[in-house]
Design a protein around this motif. Structure first.
Motif, short mmCIF file in Angstrom:
data_model
loop_
_atom_site.label_atom_id
_atom_site.label_comp_id
_atom_site.label_asym_id
_atom_site.label_seq_id
_atom_site.Cartn_x
_atom_site.Cartn_y
_atom_site.Cartn_z
N HIS A 1 62.60 -6.74 13.02
CA HIS A 1 62.73 -5.31 12.73
C HIS A 1 63.30 -5.08 11.34
N TRP A 2 64.15 -5.98 10.89
CA TRP A 2 64.67 -5.87 9.52
C TRP A 2 63.62 -6.28 8.49
N TRP A 3 62.67 -7.13 8.89
CA TRP A 3 61.57 -7.44 7.98
C TRP A 3 60.77 -6.18 7.67
N VAL A 4 60.55 -5.36 8.70
CA VAL A 4 59.83 -4.09 8.48
C VAL A 4 60.59 -3.22 7.50
N VAL A 5 61.91 -3.15 7.66
CA VAL A 5 62.72 -2.35 6.75
C VAL A 5 62.62 -2.88 5.32
#
Length: 347
Positions: free
Chosen positions: A154-158
């Motif tokens: 999910h932090w990769w998406v950010v």
């Protein structure tokens, strides 16, 4: 089930011991099966792969649905459908237990649907806002979902959303007409690329700081750092190439590019070893060095067949040296990990 990183380290150590004659073929054959994933490991991997694929197809279906039926849907129907999808995904994630893969996949879908909702609002109500604002707001809205999921993907998406917003913002605000103009000699390309490089390095430092201070929130693993390293190497490489390919050689920008790549090589070799990051930085450095030699040969009017032969030999030599260095570093790190695992220390 033995973690993948530990199994890989043990396999590398066994291969090195066999090559050095420390361990015989019988010993390697006896120990090797224990490093391979069992049936339960393959089922776990397959469950995760199918879950990720299903979530990606679901998000893609939502986007394609609105693109295909855009003219036939009323604006409130568009908002209502997206709000309903967002609510269902969030409700499903709330009903799942903590750290559940299905719940985290739903939260990832909510991250994507939130961006689609922003895009639909921007299409229905034309405000003249630039695209960087959409991605910036999307990244801002993606953060709560990432905090709820507490998972690295999910932090990769950010990270991706933040850097797309930065690319669009700096390319427009610093004199470049559009993102693609950055690649074709626009007036503000150097300032833009330098700003993007600095922003990416700052994000990389922040990522490692958060990995050290808040791993429970999902700041862990190497993929996030690899995304940022790929961007940093791309920006540093383009900054160096631009300084070489312009009519006037910019030694300062070329030095900044090489210094950045050198710092990345030192960091990922000595402090946070990662062969992928080292490979990316090595490739960018190799390209800059070969291009610099090519520029030197052109400046001294030696651009004939001999110059191309020199460049070919230089490329082969540097590639071989980089490959040998990477292999040696990987083996040394694998042996250190295997020794640490044997002593009961964390890898």
């Amino acid at each position: 089930m033995q973690p993948f990183q530990d199994r890989r380290a043990v396999r590398q150590a066994l291969a090195d011991w066999r090559e050095q004659g420390v361990l015989g073929a019988d010993g390697v054959a006896a120990a090797w099966p224990g490093t391979e994933p069992d049936a339960a490991g393959w089922r776990t991997w397959l469950d995760r792969a199918l879950l990720v694929l299903g979530a990606a197809l679901l998000c893609t279906g939502v986007i394609v649905f609105f693109a295909f039926n855009w003219q036939d849907l009323h604006k409130f129907a568009k908002f209502g459908l997206l709000a309903a999808a967002l609510t269902l995904l969030a409700g499903f994630a709330c009903l799942r237990p903590p750290a559940d893969l299905a719940g985290r996949a739903a939260l990832c879908g909510a991250q994507v649907v939130a961006g689609v909702l922003l895009a639909v609002i921007g299409q229905v109500y034309q405000t003249g806002a630039d695209a960087w604002q959409l991605f910036a707001l999307w990244a801002l809205l993606a953060i709560p979902w990432a905090l709820a999921a507490r998972a690295a993907p999910h932090w990769w998406v950010v990270i991706v959303l933040v850097n797309v917003a930065l690319l669009r913002y700096f390319s427009v605000r610093l004199g470049v007409g559009a993102m693609f103009d950055l690649l074709f000699g626009a007036a503000g390309e150097r300032a833009t690329t330098l700003s993007l490089l600095a922003a990416t390095l700052l994000q990389l430092a922040l990522w490692f700081a958060l990995c050290a201070m808040a791993p429970a929130l999902g700041f862990r693993g190497l993929a996030g750092a690899r995304i940022l390293v790929a961007l940093a190497c791309g920006y540093a490489g383009w900054l160096g190439l631009a300084s070489l390919l312009h009519s006037r050689f910019d030694a300062a920008m070329f030095g900044v590019a090489l210094l950045t790549l050198g710092v990345l090589l030192a960091w990922f070799r000595l402090r946070a070893f990662d062969v992928v990051a080292l490979s990316l930085a090595s490739l960018a450095t190799l390209v800059l060095l070969v291009t610099a030699v090519a520029r030197l040969l052109l400046d001294v009017n030696r651009a004939g067949f001999g110059a191309f032969l020199i460049l070919g030999l230089l490329t082969i030599g540097l590639s071989a040296a980089a490959a040998a260095w990477l292999l040696r570093a990987y083996r040394q790190h694998g042996q250190a990990d295997a020794s640490g695992a044997a002593k009961g220390e964390p890898a």
